[in-house]
Motif scaffolding. Structure first.
Motif, PDB file in Angstrom:
ATOM      1  N   ASN A  57      -1.380  -0.046   2.810  1.00 37.85           N
ATOM      2  CA  ASN A  57      -2.555   0.281   3.617  1.00 37.85           C
ATOM      3  C   ASN A  57      -2.232   1.393   4.624  1.00 37.85           C
ATOM      4  O   ASN A  57      -1.063   1.545   5.004  1.00 37.85           O
ATOM      5  CB  ASN A  57      -3.111  -0.981   4.293  1.00 37.85           C
ATOM      6  N   PRO A  58      -3.235   2.177   4.988  1.00 43.96           N
ATOM      7  CA  PRO A  58      -4.642   2.141   4.549  1.00 43.96           C
ATOM      8  C   PRO A  58      -4.784   2.559   3.081  1.00 43.96           C
ATOM      9  O   PRO A  58      -4.122   3.492   2.631  1.00 43.96           O
ATOM     10  CB  PRO A  58      -5.331   3.134   5.489  1.00 43.96           C
ATOM     11  N   PHE A  59      -5.655   1.852   2.364  1.00 47.25           N
ATOM     12  CA  PHE A  59      -5.703   1.947   0.911  1.00 47.25           C
ATOM     13  C   PHE A  59      -6.627   3.027   0.354  1.00 47.25           C
ATOM     14  O   PHE A  59      -6.319   3.635  -0.668  1.00 47.25           O
ATOM     15  CB  PHE A  59      -6.148   0.602   0.317  1.00 47.25           C
ATOM     16  N   LEU A  60      -7.779   3.230   0.988  1.00 50.90           N
ATOM     17  CA  LEU A  60      -8.860   3.981   0.339  1.00 50.90           C
ATOM     18  C   LEU A  60      -8.446   5.373  -0.118  1.00 50.90           C
ATOM     19  O   LEU A  60      -8.717   5.772  -1.257  1.00 50.90           O
ATOM     20  CB  LEU A  60     -10.068   4.067   1.278  1.00 50.90           C
ATOM     21  N   ASP A  61      -7.807   6.130   0.752  1.00 47.74           N
ATOM     22  CA  ASP A  61      -7.435   7.501   0.399  1.00 47.74           C
ATOM     23  C   ASP A  61      -6.451   7.512  -0.762  1.00 47.74           C
ATOM     24  O   ASP A  61      -6.566   8.322  -1.692  1.00 47.74           O
ATOM     25  CB  ASP A  61      -6.835   8.201   1.617  1.00 47.74           C
ATOM     26  N   LYS A  62      -5.466   6.601  -0.746  1.00 46.18           N
ATOM     27  CA  LYS A  62      -4.459   6.555  -1.810  1.00 46.18           C
ATOM     28  C   LYS A  62      -5.070   6.117  -3.136  1.00 46.18           C
ATOM     29  O   LYS A  62      -4.726   6.652  -4.194  1.00 46.18           O
ATOM     30  CB  LYS A  62      -3.327   5.610  -1.402  1.00 46.18           C
ATOM     31  N   ILE A  63      -5.979   5.142  -3.073  1.00 41.16           N
ATOM     32  CA  ILE A  63      -6.611   4.682  -4.313  1.00 41.16           C
ATOM     33  C   ILE A  63      -7.482   5.776  -4.904  1.00 41.16           C
ATOM     34  O   ILE A  63      -7.502   5.982  -6.127  1.00 41.16           O
ATOM     35  CB  ILE A  63      -7.411   3.392  -4.057  1.00 41.16           C
ATOM     36  N   ASN A  64      -8.206   6.492  -4.062  1.00 46.62           N
ATOM     37  CA  ASN A  64      -9.053   7.579  -4.560  1.00 46.62           C
ATOM     38  C   ASN A  64      -8.230   8.654  -5.255  1.00 46.62           C
ATOM     39  O   ASN A  64      -8.698   9.290  -6.208  1.00 46.62           O
ATOM     40  CB  ASN A  64      -9.841   8.206  -3.406  1.00 46.62           C
ATOM     41  N   LYS A  65      -6.994   8.849  -4.809  1.00 46.07           N
ATOM     42  CA  LYS A  65      -6.159   9.904  -5.376  1.00 46.07           C
ATOM     43  C   LYS A  65      -5.360   9.454  -6.593  1.00 46.07           C
ATOM     44  O   LYS A  65      -5.244  10.194  -7.573  1.00 46.07           O
ATOM     45  CB  LYS A  65      -5.185  10.428  -4.304  1.00 46.07           C
ATOM     46  N   ARG A  66      -4.801   8.220  -6.543  1.00 46.37           N
ATOM     47  CA  ARG A  66      -3.762   7.903  -7.525  1.00 46.37           C
ATOM     48  C   ARG A  66      -3.940   6.573  -8.242  1.00 46.37           C
ATOM     49  O   ARG A  66      -3.049   6.189  -9.008  1.00 46.37           O
ATOM     50  CB  ARG A  66      -2.392   7.918  -6.839  1.00 46.37           C
ATOM     51  N   TRP A  67      -5.045   5.866  -8.040  1.00 45.50           N
ATOM     52  CA  TRP A  67      -5.175   4.547  -8.650  1.00 45.50           C
ATOM     53  C   TRP A  67      -6.572   4.340  -9.208  1.00 45.50           C
ATOM     54  O   TRP A  67      -7.553   4.884  -8.709  1.00 45.50           O
ATOM     55  CB  TRP A  67      -4.862   3.445  -7.621  1.00 45.50           C
ATOM     56  N   TYR A  68      -6.636   3.526 -10.277  1.00 46.98           N
ATOM     57  CA  TYR A  68      -7.902   3.080 -10.848  1.00 46.98           C
ATOM     58  C   TYR A  68      -8.108   1.615 -10.481  1.00 46.98           C
ATOM     59  O   TYR A  68      -7.151   0.836 -10.430  1.00 46.98           O
ATOM     60  CB  TYR A  68      -7.900   3.178 -12.378  1.00 46.98           C
ATOM     61  N   VAL A  69      -9.364   1.242 -10.241  1.00 47.44           N
ATOM     62  CA  VAL A  69      -9.710  -0.172 -10.064  1.00 47.44           C
ATOM     63  C   VAL A  69     -10.846  -0.496 -11.027  1.00 47.44           C
ATOM     64  O   VAL A  69     -11.637   0.370 -11.395  1.00 47.44           O
ATOM     65  CB  VAL A  69     -10.115  -0.499  -8.617  1.00 47.44           C
ATOM     66  N   ASP A  70     -10.923  -1.760 -11.430  1.00 47.66           N
ATOM     67  CA  ASP A  70     -11.954  -2.178 -12.374  1.00 47.66           C
ATOM     68  C   ASP A  70     -12.304  -3.631 -12.116  1.00 47.66           C
ATOM     69  O   ASP A  70     -11.558  -4.367 -11.454  1.00 47.66           O
ATOM     70  CB  ASP A  70     -11.466  -1.981 -13.811  1.00 47.66           C
ATOM     71  N   GLY A  71     -13.453  -4.058 -12.665  1.00 44.70           N
ATOM     72  CA  GLY A  71     -13.885  -5.440 -12.496  1.00 44.70           C
ATOM     73  C   GLY A  71     -14.449  -5.677 -11.107  1.00 44.70           C
ATOM     74  O   GLY A  71     -15.149  -4.832 -10.546  1.00 44.70           O
ATOM     75  N   GLY A  72     -14.122  -6.827 -10.545  1.00 43.51           N
ATOM     76  CA  GLY A  72     -14.656  -7.191  -9.227  1.00 43.51           C
ATOM     77  C   GLY A  72     -13.727  -6.859  -8.083  1.00 43.51           C
ATOM     78  O   GLY A  72     -13.835  -7.455  -7.003  1.00 43.51           O
ATOM     79  N   THR A  73     -12.829  -5.893  -8.253  1.00 38.85           N
ATOM     80  CA  THR A  73     -11.861  -5.545  -7.219  1.00 38.85           C
ATOM     81  C   THR A  73     -12.562  -5.054  -5.951  1.00 38.85           C
ATOM     82  O   THR A  73     -13.418  -4.173  -6.011  1.00 38.85           O
ATOM     83  CB  THR A  73     -10.893  -4.462  -7.725  1.00 38.85           C
ATOM     84  N   LYS A  74     -12.175  -5.633  -4.815  1.00 39.40           N
ATOM     85  CA  LYS A  74     -12.724  -5.251  -3.513  1.00 39.40           C
ATOM     86  C   LYS A  74     -11.590  -4.748  -2.623  1.00 39.40           C
ATOM     87  O   LYS A  74     -10.536  -5.371  -2.545  1.00 39.40           O
ATOM     88  CB  LYS A  74     -13.420  -6.441  -2.848  1.00 39.40           C
ATOM     89  N   ILE A  75     -11.856  -3.642  -1.928  1.00 35.43           N
ATOM     90  CA  ILE A  75     -10.816  -2.994  -1.134  1.00 35.43           C
ATOM     91  C   ILE A  75     -11.173  -3.046   0.345  1.00 35.43           C
ATOM     92  O   ILE A  75     -12.239  -2.575   0.747  1.00 35.43           O
ATOM     93  CB  ILE A  75     -10.625  -1.525  -1.570  1.00 35.43           C
ATOM     94  N   ARG A  76     -10.293  -3.636   1.132  1.00 33.78           N
ATOM     95  CA  ARG A  76     -10.400  -3.570   2.586  1.00 33.78           C
ATOM     96  C   ARG A  76      -9.340  -2.591   3.061  1.00 33.78           C
ATOM     97  O   ARG A  76      -8.144  -2.852   2.918  1.00 33.78           O
ATOM     98  CB  ARG A  76     -10.196  -4.950   3.213  1.00 33.78           C
ATOM     99  N   ASN A  77      -9.759  -1.489   3.614  1.00 39.02           N
ATOM    100  CA  ASN A  77      -8.883  -0.346   3.839  1.00 39.02           C
ATOM    101  C   ASN A  77      -7.590  -0.697   4.564  1.00 39.02           C
ATOM    102  O   ASN A  77      -6.508  -0.267   4.178  1.00 39.02           O
ATOM    103  CB  ASN A  77      -9.640   0.737   4.610  1.00 39.02           C
ATOM    104  N   THR A  78      -7.672  -1.477   5.631  1.00 42.42           N
ATOM    105  CA  THR A  78      -6.483  -1.831   6.399  1.00 42.42           C
ATOM    106  C   THR A  78      -6.091  -3.288   6.196  1.00 42.42           C
ATOM    107  O   THR A  78      -5.250  -3.809   6.932  1.00 42.42           O
ATOM    108  CB  THR A  78      -6.709  -1.570   7.897  1.00 42.42           C
TER     109      THR A  78
END
Length: 417
Positions: A57-78
């Motif tokens: 964390n913080p997750f959002l910026d890194k996930i947008n750049k380098r990761w895929y999510v699928d299904g019911g995955t929920k992201i809390r940035n910190t």
């Protein structure tokens, strides 16, 4: 005594044959637990943090750049990444690296930091994967034609299936399964337990969820289910560590939840984890299936092992393997012994995997070229037919206009005459 001599010779011959076979087939990496050696030479192998294949964390910026999510995955940035929770309408959630950045990992350590709660007899379980394929998430596969094309290109991966704890059941690569629900009514196994599967051919190999993996055609690396402590699924923070060294064919799985690492699995049985046939990458991911419990991921830490002040090409040599012996003893307090003959044998086996992948990649490139050529020919043919239709239509219209002009002249002549 003379009568017993032949029997004695026969017995000696049997013993010698047994010892020869035993030592000839012994593993090429010998590991001694809790090994300790005073004045251990320092190793020039270093552990390098791979930020591109890690997540925190913080997750959002890194996930947008380098990761895929699928299904019911929920992201809390910190906070955390929730793969499943009781309020989710999806039965699964997954996260997988997308390959942007450095995902070419050969000798490495991956540590998943996670927590699960209310999982026993509520959720099917968890999967930790190192795969050669991630296109099933990012490709547009809504149409049947696109899905079929992806299956052909990926070697048969079933993109719409999620029975490998959120991932396709025939996903190529290593899958570490933590099973928290006994699906087979005839099984007496107590949950949670762990199994490791290696899929090297998605066309013929898969994980079978309905039998808790028993009828899987993927290669199960552990002989028996690995029993786990219930604390792993009762809301405690857990760390799962995967150590894989392609250079010497060594795989080790550890877990930590009470301050100390516990070894769950170890193997050096010529294990090759598949790489992407086009990029040489390995993709890292975690998944959870069935959403009445909560599965949270807090971080993924990836470290690579490299020979300091040496070119990476030197990491294919026996001298590098000997450096790994010292590194492993210093870092993990285990002594591994790597024999030269067996190391050379593994290099041959590994080169066969590489050549096979290159051959498949060549076929894949040829396949793509063929289809581009085919569609190009089809488009040119359509353009030709359209232009032909236009020319014929124009010619036909000209003929009609001539007939109309002749008729007008004829009626004018008849009228004035």
């Amino acid at each position: 005594m003379k009568q017993n001599a032949p029997r004695t010779k026969l017995l000696i011959a049997i013993v010698i044959s047994f010892l020869f076979i035993y030592f000839h087939q012994s593993p090429h990496v010998i590991v001694h637990d809790n090994a300790y050696q005073e004045n251990v030479d320092s190793s020039s192998i270093i552990k390098q943090y791979n930020d591109d294949a890690s997540l925190s964390n913080p997750f959002l910026d890194k996930i947008n750049k380098r990761w895929y999510v699928d299904g019911g995955t929920k992201i809390r940035n910190t906070g955390s990444i929730k793969l499943t929770d009781p309020n989710s309408i999806n039965e699964y959630g997954v996260i997988l690296s997308n390959g942007i950045g450095d995902n070419i990992i050969n000798d490495f350590e991956i540590i998943f930091n996670f927590k699960v709660s209310d999982f026993k007899n509520n959720n099917e379980g968890l999967a930790f994967v190192i795969s050669s394929e991630n296109g099933f998430i990012w490709k547009d596969l809504h149409g049947s034609f696109a899905t079929k094309q992806y299956e052909i290109q990926s070697g048969g991966v079933l993109a719409s299936d999620h029975s490998l704890m959120g991932f396709p059941r025939n996903l190529p690569g290593l899958a570490i399964i933590i099973d928290t629900l006994v699906s087979d009514s005839n099984s007496r196994m107590l949950v949670p337990f762990m199994d490791l599967y290696l899929n090297s051919d998605p066309k013929t190999q898969y994980y079978d969820l309905g039998t808790d993996g028993i009828r899987s055609t993927s290669k199960r690396l552990n002989e028996d289910h690995i029993k786990l402590d219930e604390q792993i699924i009762n809301g405690e923070f857990i760390k799962l560590r995967i150590i894989y060294m392609e250079s010497i064919s060594f795989l080790k799985i550890d877990a930590r939840h009470n301050g100390a690492w516990r070894e769950l699995f170890r193997s050096n049985d010529n294990l090759y984890l598949p790489k992407n046939k086009g990029t040489d990458q390995r993709y890292i991911g975690m998944g959870a299936l069935s959403g009445r419990g909560t599965a949270e991921l807090f971080s993924i830490e990836t470290n690579e092992f490299h020979w300091q002040n040496h070119d990476e090409s030197m990491e294919e040599t026996y001298a590098y393997a000997k450096e790994l012996e010292k590194f492993f003893l210093n870092e993990y307090e285990q002594y591994i012994s790597i024999e030269k003959d067996n190391f050379d044998e593994w290099r041959i086996i590994k080169s066969q995997h590489h050549s096979q992948r290159d051959k498949i990649s060549g076929h894949h490139i040829y396949f793509k070229f063929f289809w581009r050529w085919f569609f190009g020919v089809v488009i040119l043919l359509l353009l030709y037919l359209i232009s032909l239709y236009i020319r014929v239509t124009k010619r036909h219209l000209r003929r009609l206009n001539r007939k109309k002009e002749k008729l007008v002249i004829y009626y004018q002549h008849e009228f004035f005459s």
